[in-house]
Design a protein around this motif. Structure first.
Motif, mmCIF file in Angstrom:
data_model
loop_
_atom_site.group_PDB
_atom_site.id
_atom_site.type_symbol
_atom_site.label_atom_id
_atom_site.label_comp_id
_atom_site.label_asym_id
_atom_site.label_seq_id
_atom_site.Cartn_x
_atom_site.Cartn_y
_atom_site.Cartn_z
ATOM 1 N N MET A 1 0.764 -1.120 0.133
ATOM 2 C CA MET A 1 -0.057 0.157 0.183
ATOM 3 C C MET A 1 0.974 1.221 -0.133
ATOM 4 O O MET A 1 0.658 2.183 -0.719
ATOM 5 N N THR A 4 2.343 1.761 -3.416
ATOM 6 C CA THR A 4 1.460 2.373 -4.232
ATOM 7 C C THR A 4 1.365 3.798 -4.151
ATOM 8 O O THR A 4 1.289 4.355 -5.198
ATOM 9 N N ARG A 98 -15.129 3.880 -4.157
ATOM 10 C CA ARG A 98 -15.206 2.423 -4.877
ATOM 11 C C ARG A 98 -16.516 2.215 -5.496
ATOM 12 O O ARG A 98 -17.484 2.812 -5.300
ATOM 13 N N ASP A 144 -5.493 4.947 -9.586
ATOM 14 C CA ASP A 144 -4.404 4.235 -9.713
ATOM 15 C C ASP A 144 -3.990 3.867 -8.194
ATOM 16 O O ASP A 144 -3.202 3.291 -7.705
ATOM 17 N N VAL A 147 -7.142 0.259 -4.417
ATOM 18 C CA VAL A 147 -6.261 -1.180 -4.063
ATOM 19 C C VAL A 147 -7.512 -2.098 -4.088
ATOM 20 O O VAL A 147 -8.806 -1.767 -3.591
ATOM 21 N N GLY A 148 -7.480 -3.294 -4.341
ATOM 22 C CA GLY A 148 -8.252 -4.405 -4.316
ATOM 23 C C GLY A 148 -8.182 -5.407 -5.234
ATOM 24 O O GLY A 148 -7.840 -5.072 -6.599
ATOM 25 N N THR A 149 -8.876 -6.616 -5.141
ATOM 26 C CA THR A 149 -8.991 -7.460 -6.324
ATOM 27 C C THR A 149 -10.425 -7.477 -7.013
ATOM 28 O O THR A 149 -10.483 -7.577 -8.094
ATOM 29 N N LYS A 152 -11.504 -2.092 -7.035
ATOM 30 C CA LYS A 152 -10.684 -1.215 -6.291
ATOM 31 C C LYS A 152 -11.068 -0.330 -5.276
ATOM 32 O O LYS A 152 -12.475 0.109 -5.267
#
Length: 416
Positions: A1, A4, A98, A144, A147-149, A152
């Motif tokens: 994290m 990123t 999100r 950008d 984060v997350g699968t 995001k």
């Protein structure tokens, strides 16, 4: 994290989001308060339908304005207290963080949000509309930073770390005034181009209407003008499996556009499907029209070389070549006059549909074959001209959208 955030802060400083020299640069968390949202338990009626406005990313995505003053759903005071939702003061920024990241609005009245949004409350060092424009310009960066699968999510920490140029309040007002004035002119030009695009499409529809509604030609049943009228079937009923790109092209109503086949999402079946469904194997030149669902009446010509079959939502009409020109039938069924006839005869069970019997007995105007061909050629020529107009207006719209993006980038590079 951390990596990123570090990488994307470098991107902000070096590349597309390069910051203007000579202006103070702050982290967003230094000049704004960021508040998270939450959702009261949906099963507790006491928490809902109160007096507190409550907004979600879905609601933000439906807005046609940069401001929001009301919400579809409301929560109660106790619902606010019993959840992690917080009041966002008026004239703050509400940002979806999100599903997806980047919907944005200025709330003109206080409200709360669900956990898919953040409320960004500007301090006295920053004007809310300047902040709004900055965040709109930074949507790619914000994505950008997510984060997350599964999907995001932009965290509060990552959002707070975003660097923002903070000029003096008079300079912020100057930038906002330029953007407001420029965007108003661009929006008006875009509205004009969109209306011209709509007019071009309606011009062609009007042309078809005049041809197929206002005539004295003999009427014939489609079954007397074709050698075959049928539909396909579902592979699920036949014990046939889908395969990857190596079987029979299985054409569905999603592939039948208005005057063209739509081939972006092609599906394939095991070859044994054609042994079961022999009558619905397509031949080049077949007329295909949708007979189930919202796209009823959308008609195209099958013009592919590959082996293809259809599902139960598509009607196949194979014209007798000495009686009916297939393109004439296609344009006729796509005309507003005949679309209305089709929709007026829909049978609404679980889903709107038209029967094969209806198509077999449908009376259509049919001039001599040579005249059908001449009419079709005139339609094609007219369509070509209107498509050119549509391309011009669509390009204008695209250029105006890009111009807006470019001006926003200039504003936050100190180039206005």
């Amino acid at each position: 994290m951390r990596e990123t955030v570090k990488n994307n802060c470098q991107l902000l400083e070096e590349g597309e989001f390069s910051l203007p020299k000579g202006r103070a640069v702050k982290k967003l968390g230094e000049v704004c308060e960021i508040r998270n949202g939450g959702t009261p338990k949906t099963g507790n009626k006491e928490y809902w339908n109160g007096g507190i406005k409550w907004i979600t990313p879905k609601d933000l995505g439906k807005l046609n304005d940069i401001y929001v003053a009301d919400t579809l759903r409301k929560i109660s005071e106790i619902g606010l207290q019993k959840s992690s939702a917080k009041i966002i003061p008026k004239n703050s920024i509400i940002l979806s963080t999100r599903a997806p990241i980047g919907y944005i609005a200025i709330n003109t009245l206080e409200m709360a949000t669900n956990q898919g949004c953040r409320g960004i409350i500007p301090s006295n060092k920053i004007i809310e509309k300047y902040l709004f424009y900055f965040l709109r310009n930074s949507v790619n960066l914000l994505n950008d930073l997510g984060v997350g699968t599964t999907f995001k999510e932009l965290s509060t920490k990552a959002l707070a770390s975003v660097q923002i140029p903070v000029p003096s309040l008079p300079e912020q007002k100057r930038i906002v005034a330029i953007l407001d004035r420029t965007f108003k002119a661009i929006d008006q030009a875009k509205t004009n181009a969109e209306q011209n695009l709509k007019n071009a499409k309606e011009l062609f529809e009007s042309y078809l209407q005049n041809i197929f509604k206002n005539n004295n030609w003999e009427r014939y049943k489609i079954e007397n003008l074709t050698s075959l009228i049928t539909k396909g079937s579902s592979p699920n009923w036949q014990g046939v499996n889908y395969v990857e790109n190596s079987g029979i092209f299985f054409l569905t109503s999603k592939n039948v556009g208005e005057g063209e086949l739509l081939l972006k999402n092609k599906k394939y079946l095991e070859e044994k499907f054609n042994k079961i469904q022999k009558t619905s194997i397509l031949k080049k030149g077949d007329v295909l029209t949708n007979i189930v669902g919202a796209s009823i009446g959308r008609t195209a010509i099958f013009d592919l070389e590959e082996v293809t079959n259809i599902n139960q939502a598509v009607c196949l009409m194979r014209c007798l070549p000495n009686k009916t020109y297939n393109y004439y039938l296609m344009y006729l069924l796509n005309s507003p006059f005949f679309k209305n006839i089709l929709h007026n005869n829909e049978v609404n069970n679980a889903r709107a549909n038209l029967s094969l019997t209806f198509f077999k007995h449908l009376l259509i105007p049919v001039p001599e074959l040579s005249e059908q061909i001449k009419i079709t050629e005139r339609i094609k020529q007219f369509l070509s001209e209107t498509k050119k107009l549509e391309t011009i207006y669509q390009q204008k719209i695209n250029n105006l959208v890009e111009l807006k993006k470019s001006i926003l980038q200039q504003a936050f590079k100190g180039e206005l």
